[in-house]
Design a protein around this motif. Structure first.
Motif, short mmCIF file in Angstrom:
data_model
loop_
_atom_site.label_atom_id
_atom_site.label_comp_id
_atom_site.label_asym_id
_atom_site.label_seq_id
_atom_site.Cartn_x
_atom_site.Cartn_y
_atom_site.Cartn_z
N THR A 449 0.83 -1.20 0.00
CA THR A 449 0.00 0.00 0.00
C THR A 449 0.87 1.25 0.00
O THR A 449 0.57 2.23 -0.70
CB THR A 449 -0.94 0.00 1.22
N ALA A 450 1.96 1.23 0.77
CA ALA A 450 2.89 2.36 0.75
C ALA A 450 3.52 2.51 -0.63
O ALA A 450 3.72 3.64 -1.12
CB ALA A 450 3.97 2.16 1.81
N HIS A 515 -10.18 4.24 7.05
CA HIS A 515 -9.58 3.95 5.74
C HIS A 515 -10.51 3.19 4.80
O HIS A 515 -10.27 3.15 3.59
CB HIS A 515 -8.25 3.21 5.91
N LEU A 516 -11.56 2.58 5.32
CA LEU A 516 -12.53 1.87 4.47
C LEU A 516 -13.79 2.69 4.21
O LEU A 516 -14.68 2.25 3.48
CB LEU A 516 -12.92 0.54 5.12
N LEU A 517 -13.88 3.87 4.83
CA LEU A 517 -15.13 4.64 4.80
C LEU A 517 -15.54 5.02 3.39
O LEU A 517 -16.71 4.84 3.01
CB LEU A 517 -14.95 5.90 5.66
N LEU A 518 -14.63 5.55 2.60
CA LEU A 518 -15.01 6.05 1.27
C LEU A 518 -15.47 4.94 0.35
O LEU A 518 -16.52 5.05 -0.30
CB LEU A 518 -13.85 6.82 0.65
N LEU A 552 -5.45 7.30 -0.03
CA LEU A 552 -5.24 6.07 0.73
C LEU A 552 -6.20 4.98 0.27
O LEU A 552 -5.83 3.80 0.17
CB LEU A 552 -5.41 6.34 2.22
N THR A 553 -7.44 5.35 -0.02
CA THR A 553 -8.44 4.38 -0.49
C THR A 553 -7.97 3.72 -1.78
O THR A 553 -8.04 2.49 -1.93
CB THR A 553 -9.80 5.08 -0.71
N ALA A 557 -6.78 -0.26 -2.14
CA ALA A 557 -7.48 -1.17 -3.05
C ALA A 557 -6.53 -1.76 -4.09
O ALA A 557 -6.57 -2.96 -4.37
CB ALA A 557 -8.63 -0.43 -3.74
N LEU A 558 -5.65 -0.93 -4.65
CA LEU A 558 -4.70 -1.43 -5.65
C LEU A 558 -3.74 -2.44 -5.04
O LEU A 558 -3.31 -3.38 -5.71
CB LEU A 558 -3.91 -0.25 -6.25
#
Length: 822
Positions: A449-450, A515-518, A552-553, A557-558
């Protein structure tokens, strides 16, 4: 009975006695692991030696164990790799008869056998042509017959291996890379192949072969233990399944864990992943050293020619060419393609040096040398808490290097430096994720993710906060309960430790908590509902945090896997972010009742009202996950029809009959302006993304015809789906968890929100629609999200008069729907 007694009995009783003794040995609970493998090899040696002696072999013949059997590492269902070696003096018919008397008893017992009959010269010739044969002969061990013949073969095979190392080792490296590409990385697979995957037993064998070449050697710390753990897991897998398999399938993992005396399947996978990680790291270091040595050897003749013989200019006092050292950072230099510590470096006085060296290596896209990492791990003093500003900056620089971050991070992690810097990292290290959507273990997912976030730093005002939030967003998965809630607390502590100020600590904690909100809101909630947008705005709090969460979203995901992100999801999230930014800027959310349909939706709705029948448009150009990726996630299907009962189950059922999988769906009622002259009354518009299970998409006309029949009752969808299920039953697999239906706390003033989580299956949405129709509720809008094998469907429902369902009625509806889906 001791193993010696077992062996003695076996010699007297023949194959039947061997089979009984073998069975007894494999079920001795007090003996497992290396002792059992060695005892099984001795038992097999004694039996085969007895067969060899009983066959009255001619002189100059030996029975040789090779490969894993040669290493005395027999698992319960291992193949027997045997070579009948002879010096060529005996009659060919006698050798063939001897082979038959050895091979047939093995086959009669149902044991797998890999066998060959060769002279020493033939064995060497075959090894020269076949790399795998050469590798097997490196472990040759005499079982019976002429031991001198075997010793001579071993000597020559080993000499050949060392002499041919410059040619054979690159071949072996290519073989390992090809296998890794084909089988994947053992340390990340939910159902890993313990032998063939990268970091498995084949790679451990390759490291032994490299060591035998005397060209390079693998870092030995932990390597034998890692190999032993994988062999133990394979033994347990063979015993619990009764099959010669190396694939640790999901349905076998609990039994294998119990056989090994481990707590559960997750504990088993963590041990397997730890072992694979040790072997993978040793593999990377070893092949890097092999390539360095081979490159140096090939450069030597050219260098001599350039220098014009011995003692020329450019040589040191020892006669060796000088080693170039290029400074990279304070105390850090590049030497021979690796990052090493400068001669003046003093790790014991410089606690920031590990992060500085790692950042320099990642930014230069260079590996950090094994010696440097080990010296840093052994001598560097701990960082003060909170960290100095330089340490924080070096961490951000390391995380911002993109793909080059990964090998450097793995090197630090292999020597325990990461857990020393971030103590909570230990809880997520090698932690499996049992959702097939996830590609990586928790810790590697955080690093990935980073890596993804590094390419998005230009979109945010605080790139440093984005990179650290990416690294920490799932840190709570090492604790029980909601990982976002636990992660918020951990992130707050770690951010304080790293040295961020109070405001930045609060921002990072919010980013981890939400971090999962959107993505969850965008794919599972009605964005036209003002309550949805206001709830997100309240949770986020500021435009800067919203900007951070948006990037971040996408990075999260990627880094999760190909099923977690698409152009469709990206557009939904971007739409939500735009609406929330407006609210945070003081704008009022738009009135959902006043939201105008798109031009195409309006055109189809007018036609539907005019004809009184369904009208649809199927756009056959696929929507792809990313512009450069060809894999389609679906095509757009837009349907408009006059509002009437049974629309959702009818449409969903027709799609299921045509083997169309619903990837995303939106259903809503629209009112057309009176000046369009299309009649009156609400029109239902369904805008869906669908994909064919296999084959080509159906024609739009066929879909429309079947939809008309489904709505007028002449097409019995439940019966047709049941017939197809009976004719083509789904393959037996893992038992999916039961569906869960809940009433979401959405604070919507427009509808009651029901959320359905279930295993995705043909006809699922049809069954949901039928259950809702039976409950006499109206579906105001529906939002379907599919991630791998999991479906999350959110339904905005009201009473027939448009009012919200009372709490008890909503709970009863959720229970009834859950029962209907079981």
């Amino acid at each position: 009975m001791t193993s010696l007694e077992v062996s003695e009995e076996t010699e007297d009783s023949g194959p039947g006695g061997y089979a009984a003794a073998r069975l007894l040995l494999l079920h001795e609970k007090e003996r497992s692991g290396p002792p059992r493998r060695a005892a099984l090899a001795r038992l097999t040696d004694d039996w085969l030696a007895a067969l060899f002696a009983a066959a009255a072999p001619p002189r100059g013949v030996a029975l040789v164990a090779v490969g894993g059997y040669g290493r005395a590492e027999l698992s319960p269902r291992s193949d027997l790799d045997l070579l009948l070696l002879h010096d060529g003096s005996a009659d060919k018919a006698a050798i063939a008869a001897l082979a038959d008397r050895l091979w047939y008893p093995v086959w009669d017992l149902g044991l797998a056998l890999d066998h060959s009959v060769r002279t020493a010269a033939e064995a060497r010739s075959t090894a020269a042509e076949d790399l795998k044969v050469h590798l097997g002969l490196l472990d040759a061990r005499p079982v019976a017959g002429d031991h001198g013949l075997v010793a001579a073969l071993r000597t020559t095979v080993l000499a050949d291996w060392r002499n041919q190392a410059p040619k054979r080792l690159p071949e072996l490296h290519a073989l390992c890379r090809e296998r890794a590409d084909r089988m994947g990385e053992l340390q990340f697979l939910l159902e890993p192949d313990l032998k063939e995957a990268r970091g498995g037993l084949r790679d451990a064998q390759a490291l032994r072969a490299v060591a035998a070449s005397w060209l390079a050697d693998a870092p030995r710390e932990g390597l034998d233990g890692a190999r032993r753990r994988l062999l133990d897991a394979r033994d347990a897998l063979h015993l619990t399944t009764g099959r010669a398999t190396d694939r640790l399938a999901l349905q076998e993992q609990d039994a294998v864990a119990a056989e090994l005396g481990l707590l559960d399947a997750d504990t088993l996978l963590r041990e397997v992943y730890e072992a694979a990680r040790t072997i993978s790291y040793a593999t990377d270091v070893t092949w890097r050293e092999v390539n360095r040595v081979l490159k140096a050897r090939s450069a030597r003749p050219r260098l001599r020619a350039l220098l014009g013989g011995r003692g020329g200019a450019g040589r040191t006092a020892t006669g060796k060419p000088p080693v170039e050292r290029t400074p990279l950072a304070e105390g850090v230099v590049e030497m021979d393609g690796e990052v090493v510590l400068a001669l003046s470096a003093r790790p014991e006085r410089d606690p920031v040096l590990p992060l500085r060296a790692a950042a320099a290596a990642a930014q230069s896209a260079l590996p950090i040398s094994l010696h440097a990492v080990r010296r840093l791990a052994a001598t560097t003093t701990p960082l003060p808490v909170p960290w100095p500003a330089e340490a924080r900056e070096e961490l951000v620089t390391l995380l911002g290097a993109g793909e080059a971050t990964v090998p450097v991070w793995e090197a630090l992690e292999a020597e325990g430096i990461i857990t020393r810097l971030l103590p909570d990292w230990e809880r997520v290290r090698c932690r499996p994720q049992r959702n097939p959507v996830h590609t990586w273990t928790v810790d590697r997912h955080l690093v990935e993710t980073a890596v993804r976030a590094a390419s998005l730093t230009r979109r945010v005002g605080r790139p440093d906060l984005l990179l650290v939030a990416a690294l920490l967003h799932d840190i709570g998965k090492g604790w029980p309960g909601d990982h976002s809630v636990a992660g918020e607390t951990i992130a707050r502590d770690l951010a304080t430790r790293i040295g961020f100020d109070r405001t930045d600590v609060a921002t990072l904690a919010t980013a981890v908590r939400h971090h999962l909100l959107l993505v969850e809101t965008a794919t599972r909630r009605d964005l036209d509902d003002p309550a949805t947008v206001r709830a997100v705005a309240t949770a986020v709090g500021s435009v800067g945090t919203l900007e951070l969460l948006h990037a971040l979203t996408e990075a999260d995901a990627l880094a999760t896997g190909p099923a977690a992100w698409s152009a469709w999801r990206a557009s939904l999230v971007a739409d939500l972010v735009k609406r929330v930014a407006g609210v945070l800027a003081g704008e009022a959310p738009p009135d959902p009742e006043a939201a105008a349909p798109s031009a195409e939706q309006e055109r189809l709705a007018v036609e539907a009202l005019r004809t009184g029948e369904p009208v649809l448009a199927l756009h056959t150009e696929p929507v792809v996950a990313e512009p450069e990726e060809p894999e389609p996630v679906g095509v757009e299907l837009v349907i408009a029809l006059p509002d009437q009962p049974g629309v959702l189950p009818a449409v969903a059922g027709v799609l299921a009959l045509h083997r169309l999988t619903v990837r995303a769906a939106d259903l809503r009622a629209v009112e057309l302006p009176l000046d369009l002259g299309a009649g009156s009354g609400p029109v239902l518009v369904l805008d869906w993304r669908v994909a064919a299970e296999y084959g080509s998409l159906p024609e739009a006309a066929r879909l429309r015809a079947d939809l008309v029949r489904a709505l007028d009752g002449s097409l019995d969808i439940p019966a047709r789906l049941a017939e197809r299920e009976a004719a083509y039953p789904r393959r037996r697999g893992l038992t999916a968890p039961p569906p869960r239906v809940t009433v979401a706390a959405a604070d919507s003033r427009l509808a009651t929100v029901i959320e359905v989580r279930a295993q995705d299956a043909p006809g699922l949405l049809h069954r949901i629609g039928r259950a809702l129709e039976g409950a006499a509720v109206r579906v105001r809008s529906a939002h379907v999200s599919t991630l791998g094998a999991n479906a999350v469907d959110t339904l905005y429902v009201t009473r027939p008069d448009g009012s919200l369902l009372p709490d008890e009625e909503a709970i009863d509806l959720a229970r009834a729907l859950e029962s209907a889906l079981r």
